[in-house]
Design an enzyme around this catalytic site. Structure first.
Site, PDB file in Angstrom:
ATOM      1  N   SER A 109      64.711  22.118  56.177  1.00 19.65           N
ATOM      2  CA  SER A 109      63.689  21.751  55.199  1.00 19.65           C
ATOM      3  C   SER A 109      62.551  22.760  55.236  1.00 19.65           C
ATOM      4  O   SER A 109      62.351  23.447  56.248  1.00 19.65           O
ATOM      5  CB  SER A 109      63.144  20.353  55.533  1.00 19.65           C
ATOM      6  OG  SER A 109      61.983  20.065  54.798  1.00 19.65           O
TER       7      SER A 109
ATOM      8  N   TYR B  55      59.358  13.585  59.936  1.00 18.96           N
ATOM      9  CA  TYR B  55      60.359  14.387  59.231  1.00 18.96           C
ATOM     10  C   TYR B  55      60.224  15.860  59.615  1.00 18.96           C
ATOM     11  O   TYR B  55      61.218  16.545  59.898  1.00 18.96           O
ATOM     12  CB  TYR B  55      60.179  14.199  57.731  1.00 18.96           C
ATOM     13  CG  TYR B  55      61.246  14.826  56.882  1.00 18.96           C
ATOM     14  CD1 TYR B  55      62.465  14.190  56.688  1.00 18.96           C
ATOM     15  CD2 TYR B  55      61.033  16.050  56.255  1.00 18.96           C
ATOM     16  CE1 TYR B  55      63.453  14.748  55.895  1.00 18.96           C
ATOM     17  CE2 TYR B  55      62.014  16.623  55.459  1.00 18.96           C
ATOM     18  CZ  TYR B  55      63.217  15.970  55.279  1.00 18.96           C
ATOM     19  OH  TYR B  55      64.191  16.548  54.493  1.00 18.96           O
TER      20      TYR B  55
END
Length: 270
Positions: A151, A164
């Site tokens: 990510s 996250y």
């Protein structure tokens, strides 16, 4: 010789019922791969396999929990019994939880540690454990490809998404570490790489990035202002990097993370 040929490669996609994982699975089916959908909900598996059967009959699906080794071992045994091999594992299962996110009126000290642990379990251990279980079968054949999903939150400090970000940063390091481990101990037929999507609209982040009328939220606008291509990504724009990593075109490539982000990771904001 077609370096990009993936015909009849057996590809497992965790999170194959999701937006990005499902898009990847459909693309691979269209290019001749045998695709196996892995998801924790039976209804999702059944619906996804049924829908994708209209693309190709080379689709199958199993219910499993990516953080449960026993569950994954049962799937591995079933896949080997039916198909005889595992060529590619795509660790697309992942997600976030509100408690692991710092809300607009909150601070770091308000984070719910139970939710933080669940996010790390899903994003990090939900990639490590499948790699262990299915990687054992790859090692037996001295051939196999593992593709993790990273990510933009892994290399840049993106506000709010604490759990996250931490788990995806760990994915980058784990991708490098495992690529070295497998190549040194089991040969050049074992490769581990990652794809780092930029900002794509999914079910989990839609409300954060878009208002009900389709206009950008404040956060969505900030992202677009820091993306040189001035738009969000489309799911099919991950397919090129995915195909490359699944094929012999990347035969000497291991331990890398490919950003597919419209220039977000290159832009300083100035």
């Amino acid at each position: 010789m077609n370096l990009f040929d993936i015909e009849n490669k057996v590809v497992l996609v965790t999170g194959g019922g999701g937006v990005l994982g499902g898009s990847m699975a459909e693309y691979l089916l269209k290019n001749g791969a045998i695709v196996i959908i892995l998801h924790y909900k039976k209804d999702t598996v059944d619906e996804t396999v049924k829908r994708m059967s209209s693309i190709s009959k080379k689709v199958d699906g199993f219910v499993c929990n990516v953080t449960d080794e026993k569950s994954l071992k049962e799937v591995s045994d079933a896949v080997i019994s039916k198909y005889g091999k595992i060529d590619v594992l795509i660790n697309a299962a992942g997600g976030n939880m509100p408690g692991a996110t710092v809300g607009p009126t909150q601070s770091f000290f308000d984070i719910n540690m139970d939710d933080f642990r669940k996010v790390v379990d899903l994003n990090l251990f939900g990639s490590i454990i499948p790699s262990i279980v299915f990687g054992k079968e790859m090692v037996k054949n001295k051939q196999g490809i593992i593709i993790n999903i990273s990510s933009m939150a892994s290399e840049r400090a993106i506000t709010r998404v604490a759990g996250y970000s931490a788990s995806k940063a760990a994915i980058d390091n784990y991708t490098k570490w495992l690529s070295v481990e497998l190549a040194l101990k089991y040969g050049d037929g074992l490769r581990v790489n990652a794809i780092a999507p930029g900002f794509f609209i999914g079910n989990q982040n839609r409300a954060l990035l878009l208002n009900e009328d389709g206009s950008l939220t404040q956060r969505g606008n900030t992202i677009i202002n820091n993306t040189p291509m001035k738009r969000f990504g489309e799911a099919d724009e991950l397919h090129g990097a995915l195909h490359y990593l699944c094929s012999d075109a990347s035969k000497f490539v291991t331990g890398i993370t490919i950003p597919v982000d419209g220039g977000f990771s290159a832009f300083s904001g100035v």
